[in-house]
Design a protein around this motif. Structure first.
Motif, short mmCIF file in Angstrom:
data_model
loop_
_atom_site.label_atom_id
_atom_site.label_comp_id
_atom_site.label_asym_id
_atom_site.label_seq_id
_atom_site.Cartn_x
_atom_site.Cartn_y
_atom_site.Cartn_z
N SER B 296 -0.36 47.32 -49.09
CA SER B 296 -0.73 46.01 -49.63
C SER B 296 -1.04 45.02 -48.51
CB SER B 296 0.36 45.47 -50.55
OG SER B 296 1.55 45.21 -49.82
N ARG B 297 -0.24 45.07 -47.42
CA ARG B 297 -0.50 44.09 -46.35
C ARG B 297 -1.78 44.46 -45.57
NH1 ARG B 297 3.81 47.06 -43.72
NH2 ARG B 297 3.30 47.64 -41.59
N LEU B 298 -2.11 45.73 -45.59
CA LEU B 298 -3.35 46.17 -44.96
C LEU B 298 -4.55 45.69 -45.77
CD1 LEU B 298 -4.95 48.04 -42.95
CD2 LEU B 298 -4.65 49.84 -44.65
N LEU B 299 -4.51 45.96 -47.08
CA LEU B 299 -5.67 45.68 -47.92
C LEU B 299 -5.84 44.19 -48.21
CD1 LEU B 299 -5.40 48.78 -50.26
CD2 LEU B 299 -7.09 48.37 -48.49
N GLU B 300 -4.75 43.43 -48.12
CA GLU B 300 -4.85 41.98 -48.34
C GLU B 300 -5.66 41.30 -47.24
OE1 GLU B 300 -3.91 39.33 -50.62
OE2 GLU B 300 -4.20 41.16 -51.78
N ARG B 301 -5.81 41.98 -46.11
CA ARG B 301 -6.57 41.39 -45.01
C ARG B 301 -8.08 41.48 -45.24
NH1 ARG B 301 -3.22 43.69 -39.88
NH2 ARG B 301 -4.72 42.54 -38.62
N ALA B 302 -8.49 42.21 -46.29
CA ALA B 302 -9.90 42.18 -46.70
C ALA B 302 -10.09 40.88 -47.45
CB ALA B 302 -10.22 43.37 -47.58
N VAL B 303 -11.08 40.11 -47.06
CA VAL B 303 -11.13 38.73 -47.55
C VAL B 303 -12.56 38.22 -47.59
CG1 VAL B 303 -10.83 37.80 -45.21
CG2 VAL B 303 -10.03 36.47 -47.15
N LYS B 304 -12.81 37.23 -48.45
CA LYS B 304 -14.07 36.46 -48.41
C LYS B 304 -13.65 35.03 -48.13
CE LYS B 304 -18.48 35.42 -49.41
NZ LYS B 304 -18.57 34.40 -48.34
N LEU B 305 -13.97 34.54 -46.95
CA LEU B 305 -13.55 33.20 -46.58
C LEU B 305 -14.55 32.17 -47.09
CD1 LEU B 305 -12.40 33.65 -42.86
CD2 LEU B 305 -10.97 33.47 -44.88
N ASN B 306 -14.04 30.98 -47.38
CA ASN B 306 -14.95 29.92 -47.81
C ASN B 306 -15.69 29.36 -46.58
OD1 ASN B 306 -13.05 28.22 -46.58
ND2 ASN B 306 -12.01 27.83 -48.52
N SER B 307 -16.71 28.56 -46.86
CA SER B 307 -17.59 28.08 -45.77
C SER B 307 -16.81 27.22 -44.78
CB SER B 307 -18.78 27.31 -46.34
OG SER B 307 -18.31 26.35 -47.25
#
Lengths: 120, 503
Positions: B296-307
């Motif tokens: 879970s801590r590995l996959l939570e680092r996949a992210v879409k950041l806001n502008s």
């Protein structure tokens, strides 16, 4: 026996600052194997806490050491000496789990690491 | 040839900043070495996850802290490791040196090159373990990540910043889907940086993947992080974290990246091995209690950041290998509950020639239409439902009863839809060709084409459209919803081609 009890026994095995052989023999004859392992570990820990190791390149450097200064910095600690020719010159003091390096070997290693970090 | 005086000048300049102050370091003594886990006494000031150095220069990572001992995972081979040897802390957490120079390279989780090329240029030290971006820094996934595989882009669309699991038995094409996704990124004007993390794989398999990526010109924007089957378990444990640390370097610059974890089943095995040697309590299937947290801590680092935070993204494609198609096992269910969808590969479909062998019924993308362009959405909307209806009808039709015309035509349409979704390996399609194929089949334009000729038909159809109807292709490339006029143009062009198609 709990760890606390073993630690107390280890402390009680000393007379002054040195290990009392008779006490140790009496205690170890009464212990189970598991407790004996913990007891030996406790003795080693005690030794480490109450002694410092001074590593010098060669025995001839012993006379150059200022023991007064060392005793002022590390009071009530037993001093143990060992040699390591790779230090080239200088001294290394190991007190508990801290190592204080004042020797050429360490300086040269630092230089190599510094250069590696700077250049590709 | 560099002049030696210039080298000396550089060295002298570098040494100007060197300070020869005496050093204080926390040291310990090696007490025990069990299967790559070193138990060292001392090290009272060591931190959890801190990098340590042994006497011979080998690296280790602190994994357990107890009253008298620290347990250290050995990260590299050390021949001269002996009882009583010293181990020193470095004062820094385990990290990996990352820079743009990593693109095109094959490295191990410590950042050391494995491809026989030059040392990696000094860049930024990215921590292997890091906290994932918070809720306020993120934004919903809304930009598609095209895999080039029709079945996925049409019915299980993946967006940038999503975690989409690829799950199935061995040999069904899980890695093939991931590699095709990587190859397809070269279609983008600005390719998405791709990171392929090989965990516990055979060296020959990793070499094949690298060769294929080189052949397709995908290595220019790809980094391969490899911890093979012969590498120590701690290195296999660190590999995916090293991969995402590299992705986070590009994320900080506001760029998009795609990371493939191949595969997390072997990652779980490596972590189980380490935990058992560390004498941590064993739970279900002998996995440690924090096996869920591992992923879970590995996959939570996949992210879409806001502008506001750069707008970059990390898209994760974790792979899980099931045994006997059992997706209800411990590790598969754990990872399914973490990810934003799964692509389920089935052996029955693979054996019957449907490749990629995607079971559309059990596959899902929780992001859905937000990760599709208008063009794809407009043609692919009905496809999943039609396929589901076809599967039901096909089972019914096996009884051999007389069927009415409407049912027969639905069956034929379903067969053609299934056929159009087949795709050869290493042939990802650009979006405009995907839309073209799916539009043609869902609008009945291919109902008269024989099933045996379908693959050949599709290939020649694409070539014909590119050669003779570039305007249609350009309009489709814009990604906008297909208008009535465009639909008519495509229909006319397809009918023209059908007349010229020769078996």
């Amino acid at each position: 026996m709990t760890k606390k009890q073993i630690d107390q026994l280890a402390l009680a095995s000393y007379t002054g600052n040195s290990l009392n052989r008779r006490k140790v023999e009496k205690l170890t004859s009464l212990m189970l194997r598991k407790d004996l392992k913990m007891y030996i570990r406790a003795l080693k820990n005690w030794e480490r806490k109450h002694s410092i190791e001074i590593i010098i390149p060669d025995d001839k450097y012993k006379k150059d050491l200022s023991l007064t200064t060392i005793r002022q910095i590390f009071p009530k600690k037993e001093i143990k000496y060992s040699t390591d020719p790779t230090l080239v010159t200088g001294i290394r003091i190991v007190a508990e789990d801290m190592a204080y390096d004042f020797n050429l070997k360490d300086t040269l290693e630092d230089i190599v690491e510094h250069i590696r970090a700077q250049y590709d | 040839m560099i002049d030696s005086s210039k080298i000396i000048e550089k060295l002298e300049k570098g040494l100007m900043t060197f300070s020869a102050e005496p050093k204080m370091q926390s040291v310990g003594k090696v007490e025990k070495n069990t299967d790559g886990i070193i138990v060292a006494s001392g090290l009272y000031k060591a931190q959890m996850g801190e990098q340590v150095v042994f006497e011979g220069g080998a690296l280790g990572m602190v994994l357990n802290l107890s009253e008298d001992y620290a347990s250290i995972a050995l990260l590299s081979a050390e021949e001269n490791l002996k009882r009583g040897g010293s181990v020193k802390t470095t004062g820094r957490m385990t990290s990996i040196n990352v820079s743009s120079a990593l693109l095109g390279r094959v490295i191990n989780p410590l950042g050391e090159p494995l491809d026989g090329k030059a040392r990696i240029k000094h860049g930024e030290l990215m921590p292997i373990e890091a906290v994932a971006a918070s809720v306020v820094e993120r934004e919903p996934v809304n930009v598609p990540l095209k895999t080039g595989i029709k079945a996925i882009d049409a019915m299980i669309p993946i967006g940038r910043g999503q975690r989409e699991l690829i799950i199935g038995d061995r040999g069904l094409g899980k890695t093939a889907i991931a590699i095709d996704s990587i190859i397809n990124q070269k279609q983008n004007k600005k390719p998405v940086t791709c990171i392929y993390v090989a965990i516990g794989q055979k060296q020959s398999s990793v070499a094949q993947v690298v060769d294929k990526l080189l052949e397709e010109g995908a290595m220019n924007y790809t980094i391969v992080v490899a911890a093979g089957a012969s590498d120590p378990a701690p290195l296999q444990y660190l590999a995916p974290y090293a991969g995402v640390a590299i992705a986070e370097y590009f994320l900080k610059k506001g760029e998009d990246s795609l990371i493939v974890y191949d595969d997390l089943t072997k990652h779980a095995w490596a972590y189980r091995q380490i935990s058992l040697v560390l004498r941590r309590p064993a739970g279900r299937e002998a996995y440690p209690g924090d096996i869920f947290y591992l992923h879970s801590r590995l996959l939570e680092r996949a992210v879409k950041l806001n502008s506001k935070n750069g707008g970059g993204s990390i898209t994760a494609l974790p792979i899980i290998e099931t045994q006997g198609s059992d997706i209800s096992a411990y590790i598969p269910t754990n990872v399914i509950s973490i990810t934003d969808g799964q692509i389920y590969l089935q052996s029955d479909l693979f054996n019957s020639g449907i490749r990629p062998a995607i079971n559309i019924g059990n596959s899902v993308s929780r992001v859905g239409g937000s990760a599709q362009t208008g063009a794809t959405k407009s043609v692919a909307g009905k496809t999943r439902l039609e396929l589901a209806q076809y599967a039901e009808l096909a089972a019914f039709a096996q009884f051999g009863s007389e069927l009415d015309e409407a049912t027969l035509s639905q069956l034929e349409r379903g067969k053609r839809t299934t056929e159009i979704l087949k795709q050869p390996q290493y042939h990802p399609l650009p979006e405009h060709l995907e839309v073209l194929s799916i539009f043609a089949v869902t609008n009945g334009l291919l109902d008269s084409v024989l099933l045996d000729d379908f693959q050949k038909f599709e290939q020649e159809y694409h070539q014909y459209m590119i050669k003779n109807h570039m305007k249609i292709i350009e309009e489709l490339s814009l990604g906008q919803k297909i208008t009535e006029r465009l639909g008519k143009d495509i229909t006319e062009a397809t009918e023209k081609f059908k007349k010229t198609f020769v078996i």
